[in-house]
Scaffold this motif. Structure first.
Motif, PDB file in Angstrom:
ATOM      1  N   ARG A   9       0.845  -1.184   0.000  1.00 50.15           N
ATOM      2  CA  ARG A   9       0.000   0.000   0.000  1.00 50.15           C
ATOM      3  C   ARG A   9       0.885   1.240   0.000  1.00 50.15           C
ATOM      4  O   ARG A   9       2.043   1.200   0.404  1.00 50.15           O
ATOM      5  CB  ARG A   9      -0.893  -0.012   1.235  1.00 50.15           C
ATOM      6  CG  ARG A   9      -1.812  -1.226   1.238  1.00 50.15           C
ATOM      7  CD  ARG A   9      -2.485  -1.393   2.575  1.00 50.15           C
ATOM      8  NE  ARG A   9      -3.720  -0.607   2.589  1.00 50.15           N
ATOM      9  CZ  ARG A   9      -4.508  -0.508   3.651  1.00 50.15           C
ATOM     10  NH1 ARG A   9      -4.196  -1.119   4.771  1.00 50.15           N
ATOM     11  NH2 ARG A   9      -5.606   0.208   3.614  1.00 50.15           N
ATOM     12  N   THR A  10       0.274   2.343  -0.416  1.00 48.13           N
ATOM     13  CA  THR A  10       0.966   3.614  -0.555  1.00 48.13           C
ATOM     14  C   THR A  10       0.173   4.718   0.131  1.00 48.13           C
ATOM     15  O   THR A  10      -1.054   4.742   0.047  1.00 48.13           O
ATOM     16  CB  THR A  10       1.136   3.964  -2.049  1.00 48.13           C
ATOM     17  OG1 THR A  10       1.963   2.965  -2.647  1.00 48.13           O
ATOM     18  CG2 THR A  10       1.763   5.327  -2.251  1.00 48.13           C
ATOM     19  N   VAL A  11       0.868   5.617   0.790  1.00 51.18           N
ATOM     20  CA  VAL A  11       0.260   6.839   1.317  1.00 51.18           C
ATOM     21  C   VAL A  11       0.721   7.971   0.404  1.00 51.18           C
ATOM     22  O   VAL A  11       1.918   8.117   0.139  1.00 51.18           O
ATOM     23  CB  VAL A  11       0.701   7.109   2.774  1.00 51.18           C
ATOM     24  CG1 VAL A  11       0.213   8.472   3.247  1.00 51.18           C
ATOM     25  CG2 VAL A  11       0.191   6.003   3.693  1.00 51.18           C
ATOM     26  N   ILE A  13       0.215  12.162  -0.401  1.00 49.10           N
ATOM     27  CA  ILE A  13      -0.273  13.481   0.007  1.00 49.10           C
ATOM     28  C   ILE A  13       0.227  14.481  -1.028  1.00 49.10           C
ATOM     29  O   ILE A  13       1.403  14.469  -1.391  1.00 49.10           O
ATOM     30  CB  ILE A  13       0.301  13.905   1.387  1.00 49.10           C
ATOM     31  CG1 ILE A  13       0.045  12.853   2.468  1.00 49.10           C
ATOM     32  CG2 ILE A  13      -0.222  15.276   1.805  1.00 49.10           C
ATOM     33  CD1 ILE A  13      -1.377  12.740   2.923  1.00 49.10           C
ATOM     34  N   GLU A 102       5.003  10.645  -1.401  1.00 46.98           N
ATOM     35  CA  GLU A 102       4.508   9.292  -1.604  1.00 46.98           C
ATOM     36  C   GLU A 102       5.366   8.356  -0.751  1.00 46.98           C
ATOM     37  O   GLU A 102       6.587   8.347  -0.870  1.00 46.98           O
ATOM     38  CB  GLU A 102       4.623   8.939  -3.080  1.00 46.98           C
ATOM     39  CG  GLU A 102       3.927   7.690  -3.473  1.00 46.98           C
ATOM     40  CD  GLU A 102       3.917   7.500  -4.990  1.00 46.98           C
ATOM     41  OE1 GLU A 102       3.205   6.596  -5.431  1.00 46.98           O
ATOM     42  OE2 GLU A 102       4.620   8.234  -5.713  1.00 46.98           O
ATOM     43  N   TYR A 114       0.754   1.646   8.295  1.00 48.17           N
ATOM     44  CA  TYR A 114       0.031   2.320   7.218  1.00 48.17           C
ATOM     45  C   TYR A 114      -0.915   3.384   7.797  1.00 48.17           C
ATOM     46  O   TYR A 114      -0.940   4.528   7.332  1.00 48.17           O
ATOM     47  CB  TYR A 114      -0.741   1.291   6.394  1.00 48.17           C
ATOM     48  CG  TYR A 114      -1.569   1.888   5.288  1.00 48.17           C
ATOM     49  CD1 TYR A 114      -0.975   2.394   4.143  1.00 48.17           C
ATOM     50  CD2 TYR A 114      -2.953   1.944   5.380  1.00 48.17           C
ATOM     51  CE1 TYR A 114      -1.732   2.953   3.116  1.00 48.17           C
ATOM     52  CE2 TYR A 114      -3.715   2.492   4.368  1.00 48.17           C
ATOM     53  CZ  TYR A 114      -3.101   2.996   3.245  1.00 48.17           C
ATOM     54  OH  TYR A 114      -3.862   3.548   2.245  1.00 48.17           O
ATOM     55  N   GLY A 115      -1.669   3.008   8.821  1.00 51.87           N
ATOM     56  CA  GLY A 115      -2.595   3.946   9.459  1.00 51.87           C
ATOM     57  C   GLY A 115      -1.864   5.130  10.073  1.00 51.87           C
ATOM     58  O   GLY A 115      -2.311   6.277   9.982  1.00 51.87           O
ATOM     59  N   LYS A 118      -0.845   7.428   7.237  1.00 50.57           N
ATOM     60  CA  LYS A 118      -2.017   8.137   6.684  1.00 50.57           C
ATOM     61  C   LYS A 118      -2.451   9.288   7.579  1.00 50.57           C
ATOM     62  O   LYS A 118      -2.879  10.330   7.108  1.00 50.57           O
ATOM     63  CB  LYS A 118      -3.186   7.173   6.481  1.00 50.57           C
ATOM     64  CG  LYS A 118      -3.159   6.475   5.144  1.00 50.57           C
ATOM     65  CD  LYS A 118      -4.425   5.693   4.898  1.00 50.57           C
ATOM     66  CE  LYS A 118      -5.588   6.538   4.543  1.00 50.57           C
ATOM     67  NZ  LYS A 118      -5.747   6.856   3.141  1.00 50.57           N
ATOM     68  N   GLN A 119      -2.348   9.090   8.890  1.00 51.15           N
ATOM     69  CA  GLN A 119      -2.719  10.155   9.831  1.00 51.15           C
ATOM     70  C   GLN A 119      -1.579  11.138  10.054  1.00 51.15           C
ATOM     71  O   GLN A 119      -1.820  12.324  10.258  1.00 51.15           O
ATOM     72  CB  GLN A 119      -3.134   9.546  11.175  1.00 51.15           C
ATOM     73  CG  GLN A 119      -4.445   8.812  11.117  1.00 51.15           C
ATOM     74  CD  GLN A 119      -4.838   8.251  12.480  1.00 51.15           C
ATOM     75  OE1 GLN A 119      -4.168   8.473  13.474  1.00 51.15           O
ATOM     76  NE2 GLN A 119      -5.932   7.523  12.502  1.00 51.15           N
ATOM     77  N   TRP A 121       1.267  12.029   8.045  1.00 50.02           N
ATOM     78  CA  TRP A 121       1.788  12.920   6.999  1.00 50.02           C
ATOM     79  C   TRP A 121       0.972  14.197   6.831  1.00 50.02           C
ATOM     80  O   TRP A 121       1.566  15.272   6.660  1.00 50.02           O
ATOM     81  CB  TRP A 121       1.956  12.177   5.677  1.00 50.02           C
ATOM     82  CG  TRP A 121       3.203  11.348   5.653  1.00 50.02           C
ATOM     83  CD1 TRP A 121       3.301   9.991   5.669  1.00 50.02           C
ATOM     84  CD2 TRP A 121       4.557  11.825   5.646  1.00 50.02           C
ATOM     85  NE1 TRP A 121       4.622   9.594   5.670  1.00 50.02           N
ATOM     86  CE2 TRP A 121       5.405  10.698   5.650  1.00 50.02           C
ATOM     87  CE3 TRP A 121       5.130  13.098   5.631  1.00 50.02           C
ATOM     88  CZ2 TRP A 121       6.801  10.821   5.649  1.00 50.02           C
ATOM     89  CZ3 TRP A 121       6.519  13.214   5.628  1.00 50.02           C
ATOM     90  CH2 TRP A 121       7.342  12.082   5.631  1.00 50.02           C
TER      91      TRP A 121
END
Length: 136
Positions: A9-11, A13, A102, A114-115, A118-119, A121
């Motif tokens: 998976r990728t985050v 912004i 990324e 991952y979570g 996501k929070q 960045w």
């Protein structure tokens, strides 16, 4: 024998800042500025440089993978279990610069990492915005 490739998976912004790429580049590459919005670090802007981010919760080990001044910065980001790559891309836009971050390589077995990314960045980008606002 399992021949399936593990999905990662990728985050991602993206945010537009009303500042030129050179100013944003400074906040991505000067350790004292990085410390103001991300974490304390011994970062050096050289491909192959191994550096560390430290915070009250622990540390992240990194290595600079790619640098194109004022355009692209990429480094590994890991802690022994996590093995990801963070890439910043700076793109001039009409009213400043679009900064894209990324972080790739989160395994499906790493929902906590991952979570957290996501929070985290978006909050880091908020801090970056504050540093940019007071920089000359």
């Amino acid at each position: 024998m399992d021949t399936t490739t593990q999905q990662t998976r990728t985050v991602l912004i993206e945010r537009d800042f009303p500042h030129p790429p050179a100013k944003i580049w400074r906040t991505l590459t000067e350790p004292h500025l990085i410390a103001e919005w991300l974490m304390d670090t011994d970062f050096r802007s050289e491909v192959g440089n191994r550096f560390r981010f430290t915070a009250e919760w622990g540390a992240v080990d990194c290595e600079v993978l790619e640098i194109e001044p004022q355009r692209l910065l990429s480094y590994s980001w890991g802690d022994g279990d996590l093995d990801t790559i963070v890439t910043f891309t700076l793109m001039p836009v009409a009213k400043g610069t679009r900064l894209r971050m990324e972080q790739t390589g989160f395994r499906s077995t790493q929902p906590r990492y991952y979570g957290g990314a996501k929070q985290g960045w978006p909050r880091f980008f908020d801090g970056l915005e504050q540093v940019l606002a007071r920089l000359d």
